[in-house]
Design a protein around this motif. Sequence first.
Motif, short mmCIF file in Angstrom:
data_model
loop_
_atom_site.label_atom_id
_atom_site.label_comp_id
_atom_site.label_asym_id
_atom_site.label_seq_id
_atom_site.Cartn_x
_atom_site.Cartn_y
_atom_site.Cartn_z
N VAL A 261 0.81 -1.23 0.00
CA VAL A 261 0.00 0.00 0.00
C VAL A 261 0.84 1.27 0.00
CG1 VAL A 261 -2.07 -1.00 1.07
CG2 VAL A 261 -0.27 -0.03 2.55
N HIS A 262 2.10 1.15 0.39
CA HIS A 262 2.94 2.36 0.48
C HIS A 262 3.64 2.66 -0.85
CE1 HIS A 262 2.33 2.81 4.73
NE2 HIS A 262 2.72 1.57 4.96
N GLU B 163 -5.71 -3.45 1.57
CA GLU B 163 -4.99 -4.55 2.24
C GLU B 163 -5.90 -5.77 2.43
OE1 GLU B 163 -2.77 -3.14 5.72
OE2 GLU B 163 -1.10 -2.83 4.35
N ARG C 165 2.53 -7.60 1.14
CA ARG C 165 3.13 -7.07 2.38
C ARG C 165 2.07 -6.18 3.02
NH1 ARG C 165 2.87 -3.48 5.67
NH2 ARG C 165 2.70 -2.07 3.91
N VAL C 166 1.66 -6.56 4.22
CA VAL C 166 0.61 -5.82 4.94
C VAL C 166 0.97 -5.73 6.42
CG1 VAL C 166 -1.38 -6.35 3.45
CG2 VAL C 166 -0.67 -8.00 5.18
N SER C 167 0.18 -4.99 7.18
CA SER C 167 0.36 -5.07 8.62
C SER C 167 -0.47 -6.25 9.13
CB SER C 167 0.01 -3.75 9.32
OG SER C 167 -1.32 -3.43 9.10
N ARG D 292 2.42 3.04 16.87
CA ARG D 292 1.29 3.82 16.35
C ARG D 292 0.79 4.81 17.41
NH1 ARG D 292 -0.94 0.63 11.65
NH2 ARG D 292 -2.78 1.97 11.71
N ARG E 56 -10.39 7.28 12.12
CA ARG E 56 -10.22 6.20 11.15
C ARG E 56 -9.43 5.06 11.81
NH1 ARG E 56 -5.56 3.24 8.87
NH2 ARG E 56 -6.61 1.88 7.45
N GLN F 279 -8.09 0.77 11.07
CA GLN F 279 -7.93 -0.31 10.09
C GLN F 279 -9.19 -1.18 10.17
OE1 GLN F 279 -4.21 -1.39 12.12
NE2 GLN F 279 -3.36 -1.68 10.07
N TYR G 220 -6.51 2.07 3.89
CA TYR G 220 -5.39 3.00 4.04
C TYR G 220 -5.32 4.05 2.91
CZ TYR G 220 -0.62 4.64 4.82
OH TYR G 220 0.49 5.42 5.05
N ASN H 133 -1.53 6.06 13.48
CA ASN H 133 -0.53 5.34 12.70
C ASN H 133 0.86 5.69 13.24
OD1 ASN H 133 0.47 3.65 10.58
ND2 ASN H 133 -1.36 4.19 9.42
N ASN H 134 1.88 5.11 12.57
CA ASN H 134 3.25 5.43 12.95
C ASN H 134 3.68 6.75 12.29
OD1 ASN H 134 3.65 4.66 10.24
ND2 ASN H 134 3.97 2.54 10.87
N SER I 204 3.94 6.73 8.29
CA SER I 204 2.69 6.76 7.53
C SER I 204 2.03 8.13 7.64
CB SER I 204 1.71 5.71 8.05
OG SER I 204 2.19 4.43 7.79
N GLU J 227 4.63 -5.73 10.72
CA GLU J 227 4.36 -5.80 9.28
C GLU J 227 4.73 -7.23 8.88
OE1 GLU J 227 3.13 -3.13 8.03
OE2 GLU J 227 4.11 -1.34 8.83
#
Length: 327
Positions: free
Chosen positions: A37-38, A76, A92-94, A152, A172, A174, A195, A212-213, A216, A239
Amino acid sequence: MKRNKIGLLLLIGILLIAICASSNLMAATKVLKLAEVHPADYPTAKGDSKFAELVEKYTNGRYKVQCYFSSQLGTENDVVEQTKLGVIEFTRVSTAPVVTVYPEIGVFTMPFIFTSQEHMWKVLNGPIGQHFLDACEKANLVGMGYFEPGSRHFYANKPLDNLASLKGLKIRVQPSPVPVSMVKLLGATPTPIAYGEVYSALQTGVVDGAENNYPSWVSANHYEVAKYLIQDAHQRQPEILVASKKFWDSLSRKDKSAMKRAMKEATEYQIKEWNAYEFKALEQAKAKGCIVKPANSAEFQAAMAPLYDMPEYQIFKEWLKKIKATK
Ligand code: GTR
């Protein structure tokens, strides 16, 4: 007669070379999809690219991983489902989106389970981390390994001074069970959104904030529209990079170990990239005028404590004990 024989041998030779060349070519054209997603310059995405580079190297070019960044292949939750079905080879996701297909891994979405980055990696690199990678099989996924997620924190378009400032805000989360329950306990309204849509949800006022962190918050430009952040560090949500089991089962043992090796090295690389970027992102936000306040951690921990008694989260109980006992 002799000339005929030489001619025949030559012909066989040429044919053999052609067969070898075409089979090499066929192997080299095996392109695998990886969803992320990034954007490409984000630390997890850099980890993906490293993984792709090493898969190609260690399989001698038989496999190429094509990374699709910035949610190009979907949300995701969607890409996890597609990986499960074998439409996508890697994702690749959390941890939160994996919960939709494999509920027990949700233990990693519980707040305040790791006391530090070091504690988290001890757990992930030990038997608990390995158990959850192996058990992804239940969902037709193969856990390849973990990447560093950072901590986060909550952020909003209104000043966040303490727990009380979150009351009544639309936040918001996840689309996953624990984040929803967690935000309810804070007296805020959880709004599950993918996301890739968070920035516009913040901008248009569909939500007042998110969590989030730092990377992000900055990389997805959330900080432009939600400039108040409270450092409560409620989660470190590993992750994870998963493969489709259907695809994995089609690989030779040699290629499996080449890909596992690629993942191990990609993880080391990703952690370095993460550590170099995490606090740079925070500084960047501050330089742009964001207001970052420390949280009273005890206050947030107390508010979230009832999560541990909820019947739906009792499946995590034994694992939570084991995580706590990991020193
Ligand atoms: C990020 C994580 C993403 C995604 C996102 C989210 O920290 O790297 O995989 O899960 O959070 O909040 O949806």
